[in-house]
Structures are given as C-alpha cells and as structure tokens.
Motif scaffolding. Sequence first.
Motif, PDB file in Angstrom:
ATOM      1  N   ILE A   1       0.883  -1.076  -0.197  1.00 13.83           N
ATOM      2  CA  ILE A   1      -0.001  -0.143   0.026  1.00 13.83           C
ATOM      3  C   ILE A   1       0.831   1.224   0.092  1.00 13.83           C
ATOM      4  N   SER A   2       1.215   1.708  -1.163  1.00 12.53           N
ATOM      5  CA  SER A   2       2.219   2.852  -1.254  1.00 12.53           C
ATOM      6  C   SER A   2       1.785   3.930  -2.229  1.00 12.53           C
ATOM      7  N   THR A   3       2.453   4.803  -2.214  1.00 12.28           N
ATOM      8  CA  THR A   3       2.145   6.177  -3.261  1.00 12.28           C
ATOM      9  C   THR A   3       2.078   5.831  -4.483  1.00 12.28           C
ATOM     10  N   GLY A   4       2.980   4.819  -5.116  1.00 15.31           N
ATOM     11  CA  GLY A   4       2.811   4.634  -6.569  1.00 15.31           C
ATOM     12  C   GLY A   4       1.686   3.814  -6.884  1.00 15.31           C
ATOM     13  N   LEU A   5       1.195   3.037  -5.878  1.00 15.73           N
ATOM     14  CA  LEU A   5      -0.256   2.196  -6.205  1.00 15.73           C
ATOM     15  C   LEU A   5      -1.230   3.349  -6.088  1.00 15.73           C
ATOM     16  N   ARG A   6      -1.133   4.120  -5.140  1.00 16.96           N
ATOM     17  CA  ARG A   6      -2.552   5.269  -5.077  1.00 16.96           C
ATOM     18  C   ARG A   6      -2.567   6.000  -6.339  1.00 16.96           C
ATOM     19  N   ALA A   7      -1.071   6.459  -6.833  1.00 13.41           N
ATOM     20  CA  ALA A   7      -0.986   7.294  -8.120  1.00 13.41           C
ATOM     21  C   ALA A   7      -1.635   6.739  -9.320  1.00 13.41           C
ATOM     22  N   LEU A   8      -1.292   5.370  -9.496  1.00  7.38           N
ATOM     23  CA  LEU A   8      -2.012   4.623 -10.710  1.00  7.38           C
ATOM     24  C   LEU A   8      -3.589   4.589 -10.537  1.00  7.38           C
TER      25      LEU A   8
END
Length: 256
Positions: free
Chosen positions: A13-20
């Motif tokens: 659960i990360s920044t990159g996941l949320r961005a996508l």
Amino acid sequence: MKLSLLIANDDGISTGLRALADAAAERGHDVFIATTSNHSSGASKSISFKARYRLTRLFDKYDALVADSTPATAVGIALDSLGRKFDFVVSGVNSGPNIGLWDVLSSGTVGAVLEGVTRGYKGIAVSLVARDWSEYQSLGCEAYYTAARLAINLLELLADEPWEASLLNLNVPTWTLRGVKVATLETAPQSEVYSCREGLCDMSRWTLESAYRCATPNSDVCLIKQGFATLTPLTFAATGPMDWLVKKLGKTGSCF
C-alpha cells in the motif's frame, strides 16, 4: 471508453499504487486494487499454494484485496475469487527501475501482470526510474503521478489495438521526460548485483550509471539514460530452437 482495470503492484500500500489508481479513476475507469500486505520487490511471478487475504477499502475510495503473499498471488486470488472480469491488469507505479533482462525476470511488478497474462489478460507494468537508490526517499508524489498518467494514456491509446505482445513494460525517468520510445530489452549480462561483506550481501544501494550497462542501441537501458520513457513489449512463453537438442537426443536415445 470506460475500462475495468485490476490495479496491482509489488510495493504494498504505497504512493505509487495510489497514483496509478487515481490516474485511472480520473479518466473515468473502474478500479479494483489487488496488492500485498508487505513490500515484495524481487518476487517475480512466484506464488503461494496457500495465502490469506482480506477485502477492504484503500485510500478511502477503492475496493481492494490485500494478500499476505506475493504480487502474482494477489492478482491470481483477485481473478479467481471476485467473480468478475477485467479489461486489463496494470501494475505499479514501482519505486525502482525494471529495465534489462535481470530486472524484468526478477520483478514483482512485472510478475503481477504476468500472472494475468498466463490467464488470458493483457496489461502494463509501470516503473519509476531514478538515477540512484537514495532519490526515492525524497521524491514527491508528482513523480509517481506523472508516470501513472502516462501509463493510463498509453493504455487508452492501445486499448482497441490487437496486441502482439500481451505484456508491455513501461519505465519513466524521474529527472526529465523527452518522450516515449519503443525499446528492446537490454540483455547485456548483469554483474556485481550483490555487495557482500562478512557474510552479509546487499543489492539495494545502486546507481543507474554503474548498475545498468547500455550495450544494445535502442535498448530500454540506453534510452532511459537518454531521458526517454521506454515501452517494451515482452513475451515469456517462446520455445527456443529445438533442432540441436533433437539431434543430440536422437543419437543417444530416450533412455540414459
């Protein structure tokens, strides 16, 4: 054109996941997230024979499945347990490069899409390439959103095309973006992956210049170093040349 997207990654659960997920939702696409409870870089397409998972909401707005396992397992569980179909599997945005043969074969980000590919899906793996490992500690959210929006734009552009390769590997540089180039996979042998001392080995401290060798013109490594985002079509199920093996075994017979 509204797409149903299974969004995955190998950073948990990360920044990159949320961005996508946000980049897809901004364009009106339907989003479901399948991710892992822990950071799983280097997991490739490894799977668990048994794995626990939970259904939840992530970032207060996306239905999600979180598995205590690998990225490929999370995708597999989502495809098997939800009773729904997706148009594409999209994985990322990874905090690290996935360029060159060694990276691609090791990557949990790529492995998440590959799990979908083995089940008849198509998809894109997207990774953010910094110039050294320490840069990720200070990167702002916008770098991830830039890579995520580029991935969704490319997916929309290609959605109705007859894909000749089911997995596209996108890498986006952090320091500039001169455009997008279709690139071959760099296959120069990897060397000095691990730094070892007194029984402990570590490969986390790298620089783009020293760890990735540009040996093939227009490879993903070469073009990334020039400041281009690279899009590489990947296939994993090709059978190698057979004649040499048939001839050898034909001489010795089937029993040894």
